[in-house]
Design an enzyme around this catalytic site. Sequence first.
Site, PDB file in Angstrom:
ATOM      1  N   THR A 294       0.824  -1.208   0.000  1.00 25.20           N
ATOM      2  CA  THR A 294       0.000   0.000   0.000  1.00 25.20           C
ATOM      3  C   THR A 294       0.863   1.265   0.000  1.00 25.20           C
ATOM      4  O   THR A 294       0.548   2.230  -0.694  1.00 25.20           O
ATOM      5  CB  THR A 294      -0.880   0.008   1.261  1.00 25.20           C
ATOM      6  OG1 THR A 294      -0.087  -0.488   2.338  1.00 25.20           O
ATOM      7  CG2 THR A 294      -2.095  -0.866   1.091  1.00 25.20           C
ATOM      8  N   PHE A 422      -7.090   4.855   5.504  1.00 26.38           N
ATOM      9  CA  PHE A 422      -6.566   3.848   6.433  1.00 26.38           C
ATOM     10  C   PHE A 422      -7.674   3.096   7.158  1.00 26.38           C
ATOM     11  O   PHE A 422      -7.443   2.481   8.199  1.00 26.38           O
ATOM     12  CB  PHE A 422      -5.621   4.522   7.440  1.00 26.38           C
ATOM     13  CG  PHE A 422      -4.371   5.069   6.793  1.00 26.38           C
ATOM     14  CD1 PHE A 422      -3.310   4.226   6.478  1.00 26.38           C
ATOM     15  CD2 PHE A 422      -4.275   6.408   6.447  1.00 26.38           C
ATOM     16  CE1 PHE A 422      -2.165   4.712   5.868  1.00 26.38           C
ATOM     17  CE2 PHE A 422      -3.130   6.906   5.824  1.00 26.38           C
ATOM     18  CZ  PHE A 422      -2.075   6.051   5.531  1.00 26.38           C
ATOM     19  N   CYS A 429      -5.957   0.903  10.190  1.00 29.28           N
ATOM     20  CA  CYS A 429      -4.559   0.521   9.949  1.00 29.28           C
ATOM     21  C   CYS A 429      -3.660   0.791  11.151  1.00 29.28           C
ATOM     22  O   CYS A 429      -3.544   1.934  11.609  1.00 29.28           O
ATOM     23  CB  CYS A 429      -4.052   1.320   8.747  1.00 29.28           C
ATOM     24  SG  CYS A 429      -2.375   0.899   8.304  1.00 29.28           S
TER      25      CYS A 429
END
Length: 511
Positions: A294, A422, A429
């Site tokens: 990512t 996120f 995250c």
Amino acid sequence: MAETVTGPSHGTGLPKGFRSAEHGWPELSRIPHPPHRLPLLGDILGASRRTPLQDSLRYARQLGPIFRRRAFNREFVFVWGAGLAADMADESRFAKHVGLGIANLRPVVGDGLFTAYNHEPNWQLAHDVLAPGFSREAMAAYHPMMLAVADRLMDHWDREAAAGRTVDVPGDMTKLTLETIARTGFGHDFGSFERARPHPFVTAMIGTLTYAQRLNTVPTPFLLRRAARRNQADIAYLNHTVDDLVRARTASGPGDGDLLDRMLETAHPQTGERLSAENVRRQVITFLVAGHETTSGALSFALHYLSRHPDVAERARAEVDRVWGDTAVPGYDQVARLRYVRRVLDEALRLWPTAPAFAREAREDTVLGGVHPMRRGAWALVLTAMLHRDPEVWGADAERFDPDRFDPKAVRTRPAHTFKPFGTGARACIGRQFALHEATLVLGLLLRRYDLRADPAYRLRVAERLTLMPEGLRLRPERRAAGTPVTAPALSGAADDVPSELRCPVHRAAD
Ligand code: HEM
């Protein structure tokens, strides 16, 4: 409770435990779907196997803030309108749903942090043991290692710049972010910059991610049986690499308190429980994968936009020069002070959130947005990539790249839960600060050292495999006359300087 399909995956085409969305939505028929739906096959006309996300963006524009798509026997509900997405961020009513795409990864990473079901005890255990690995103190300790890896990238770019060649941006960003998470998390060096081809770990990882995504788009995994064999080999390779890495650490004794040390040595502060050997393996693979794909995409998109917007690049570079001045090696605190560079990154993540959707499920029977009844366990995908383009929030020019959207004043005027690269809530995250620090640092270093020349003929193409990446993006870096060489202390170095215990112990014959 939503109906659960519990049969073995090869019978139904669905992984064990998969809940088809349709049963949890009593008024599903009120949610629009694409025209020309075919019996048995669903909405497959005009759908591409390679670009399901970009197809969904197209449908979103046609069908509005909530819509559904059917592929064979599977119905998916997508939510992207800002009001509905904010409702789904309400943690008291919704939680993460380990949906089809993520559940497909369970054969690889089981109850690792990313793929664990909410009720699995190993999620809380691993979360509590590993969260301190992302504290400010831990991040400051990673900073010199991040600089050292960035130095290796710049050694490579310097050589290409001197020869007047272009660089493979996504390929190089993937090398950089893999080396960064491997070194900071596990004291390991894959030697990516010394290889002509990607490290076999990356190849195996991409193989499993691609296989997991393909499972979503076939009526039965039986059609993928050859790919399934390859997938088994890829999983075996990932396991084998990680087992070697753990063995090396166990033999050498604790490192400097990195993530692997925490996994192996740290007991839960309250319960005294520790991660099992099997779970450590799953977490290491999780972090190596989640910790680089990512971020590499985010950096690549940001570099693409910088190369296309010289005014933005100039402003960002002026900030770097002002904040870092003559400092040869930017300190940890000097990274967060690159506010405009950070806005460039945020704006790239707005347009292309590299994890472009996440799934949420109802904790109890509820009514989404006061309109759509959902039974307990019913779920939907929050389509972040479209939420970030909702014209009601981002304006009629939402497609335009403009970092000033993240000016603090502009941010304050926007409703909550409209920027979610996120994810959200307890399962958001864990590596967010890590990614933002790494990416801002690297953008600062590259802006300071190079002018980035785009190929005028290049048109952005977005490759999809669970995460997004600009496909075929090449830039020509030119050393700036005033570019200050950045040399990280002690850890700096090309391959030859890397202590042998940090080198990758595993090589494939084909490598
Ligand atoms: C720009 C970079 C990144 C983006 C866009 C991103 C995005 C996300 C998103 C959207 C989720 C939530 C998924 C869901 O709800 O199903 C997530 C979870 C997670 N991410 Fe990241 N991530 C990034 C970088 C990182 C890094 C650098 C690490 C590790 C060092 C990491 C490790 C994880 C883990 C372990 C989870 C699962 C957390 C949990 O469920 O407790 N990510 N990430």
